[in-house]
Design an enzyme around this catalytic site. Sequence first.
Site, PDB file in Angstrom:
ATOM      1  N   ASP A  37      66.057 -37.555 -52.876  1.00  0.00           N
ATOM      2  CA  ASP A  37      65.815 -36.699 -53.917  1.00  0.00           C
ATOM      3  C   ASP A  37      65.158 -37.146 -55.339  1.00  0.00           C
ATOM      4  O   ASP A  37      65.905 -38.181 -55.698  1.00  0.00           O
ATOM      5  CB  ASP A  37      66.634 -35.589 -54.250  1.00  0.00           C
ATOM      6  CG  ASP A  37      67.542 -35.111 -52.906  1.00  0.00           C
ATOM      7  OD1 ASP A  37      67.081 -35.136 -52.051  1.00  0.00           O
ATOM      8  OD2 ASP A  37      68.432 -34.205 -53.226  1.00  0.00           O
ATOM      9  N   ARG A 160      76.654 -28.172 -55.304  1.00  0.00           N
ATOM     10  CA  ARG A 160      76.162 -29.519 -55.812  1.00  0.00           C
ATOM     11  C   ARG A 160      74.636 -29.113 -56.114  1.00  0.00           C
ATOM     12  O   ARG A 160      73.985 -27.975 -56.376  1.00  0.00           O
ATOM     13  CB  ARG A 160      76.140 -30.478 -54.673  1.00  0.00           C
ATOM     14  CG  ARG A 160      75.252 -29.905 -53.497  1.00  0.00           C
ATOM     15  CD  ARG A 160      75.060 -31.192 -52.432  1.00  0.00           C
ATOM     16  NE  ARG A 160      74.229 -30.461 -51.074  1.00  0.00           N
ATOM     17  CZ  ARG A 160      75.189 -30.206 -50.010  1.00  0.00           C
ATOM     18  NH1 ARG A 160      76.430 -30.107 -50.170  1.00  0.00           N
ATOM     19  NH2 ARG A 160      74.594 -29.970 -48.945  1.00  0.00           N
TER      20      ARG A 160
HETATM   21  C1  FRU Z   1      69.136 -32.804 -50.614  1.00  0.00           C
HETATM   22  C2  FRU Z   1      70.435 -33.288 -50.831  1.00  0.00           C
HETATM   23  C3  FRU Z   1      71.102 -32.955 -51.950  1.00  0.00           C
HETATM   24  C4  FRU Z   1      72.463 -33.979 -52.261  1.00  0.00           C
HETATM   25  C5  FRU Z   1      71.590 -35.172 -51.949  1.00  0.00           C
HETATM   26  C6  FRU Z   1      72.407 -36.323 -51.657  1.00  0.00           C
HETATM   27  O1  FRU Z   1      68.463 -33.791 -50.034  1.00  0.00           O
HETATM   28  O2  FRU Z   1      71.287 -33.174 -49.581  1.00  0.00           O
HETATM   29  O3  FRU Z   1      71.967 -31.552 -51.877  1.00  0.00           O
HETATM   30  O4  FRU Z   1      72.698 -33.940 -53.729  1.00  0.00           O
HETATM   31  O5  FRU Z   1      70.468 -34.910 -51.131  1.00  0.00           O
HETATM   32  O6  FRU Z   1      71.634 -37.535 -51.324  1.00  0.00           O
END
Ligand code: FRU
Length: 486
Positions: A37, A160
């Site tokens: 991300d 999160r």
């Molecule tokens: C989305 C995700 C988020 C998390 C991150 C972990 O792709 O799963 O929810 O914070 O990637 O890398």
Amino acid sequence: MNELQQAEEALQKAKSKVNGRFRLGYHIMAPANWINDPNGLIQYNGEYHVFYQHHPYDENWGPMHWGHVKSKDLVHWDHLPIALAPTEEYEKGGCFSGSAVDDDGVLTLIYTGNLFIDREKDILDQSQCIATSTDGIHFTKEPLNPVISEIPAEGSGHFRDPKVWKHEEYWYMVLGTRKEETGKVVLYKSKDLREWEYIGVLAESDGTLGYMWECPDFFELGGKHVLLFSPQGMDAQGDSCKNLFQTGYLTGAYYYETNEFEHGSFNELDHGHDFYAVQTFLDDKGRRIAIGWMDMWESDMPTKEDGWAGALTLPRELTAGKNGKIQMSPVQELELLREAEHHVCVDQTVSGQFLIETKEDLIEVRADFDLSKTNAKTAGIHIRGVNEEVTTIKYQIHEQKLVLDCSKSGKGEDGIRSTVLQADGRLSLRFFIDRSSIEVFANEGQAVMTSRIYPKEERLGIELFAEDGNAQVSGLTYWTLKDIWE
Ligand code: FRU
């Protein structure tokens, strides 16, 4: 050596082993190894900063760090030292996604500290943390971390991806969570980014929108409020939502006083294979700019063999379209990438195929079709090879369907994505090819499709085609684009 130095050293070693065949020429990538991300998008002291989920030690996902790039123009990016490494007890399982704000000159990152309680059973204990910087490069974790450790009553330990913004004198934060099988977004408020008050649920699944909502973002666009998020566990709906996880939005009216959000139905934001976890920010020109992860959890990633995996999309400006829909167009600055301009044809009738030979693999193409003078059933463009290996963008005129066919693009199965596009007599296709990616913007961003492709280097070219009749092409221009990383 501390954790950041160790990570940096590992990354430098990995960099020397990267195979360049699919490396992108003008997209944000890490120097080597894994990214997912985009995080912490912000304009700070006049420069654009982008962070990203990063595993500097391996080409696969692992304990998340925050990688970091910055740019003066959204086009030319420079790598900066890794900004965050998981160093503290509360983030042992990684520094997960989050956002950034400028708190009176202090660049403040708000992110999720991840702890795995039982990885196999997917039991997590997540909390929200902050880190600050005054030089925009080096970050200090807040001694008060985690600033939110209590799980919301209406959520769970899956809690999160904080996105923070200011409204009047308060900071607000949206977070993605789930309660049993219901995905939702919850809202908090604070005066100082450290003490947070729980407000409640902003929106949740009605049973059709998945079991977990990741990466929420909430903002105003064209006088309406938009909740953007990435739901997990939605079923495909016709041609929509066919990837493992989705990214889309709800548009409506929001009332801060009562925390009521009246919204319409879910719309997918990008209809390609590889678009997830998008985030936005507002820049000093008042533009709402979005960047997504240009991959997906389920996608084949042949670049892992080459020592890297993952990239971010081009920055796109969001605007309000018709019926609560959002349009996405590449930011104007991307014209800075253009080198040679080739006007290939004007007012050309195409029946069968019309091939433009080019060996370039970094190109932008603009093709306009006059559908009122087209009697073909399908018109479009083949790129990067013909016959055994090819990527196709086409418009099925009677069905009003835009199709991106990557089934012969060196990708795994399930290579086709389609979406409805009401073309009204005119089809304008603008697309960007960057060695192993394609981003298609149709009719000024009414429909957008983003996918990774993995063609063999020698298969290049652009070919206009019409099926079952003639297509009238009002113009085709292409530009060779600069490699910013060279
Ligand atoms: C989305 C995700 C988020 C998390 C991150 C972990 O792709 O799963 O929810 O914070 O990637 O890398």
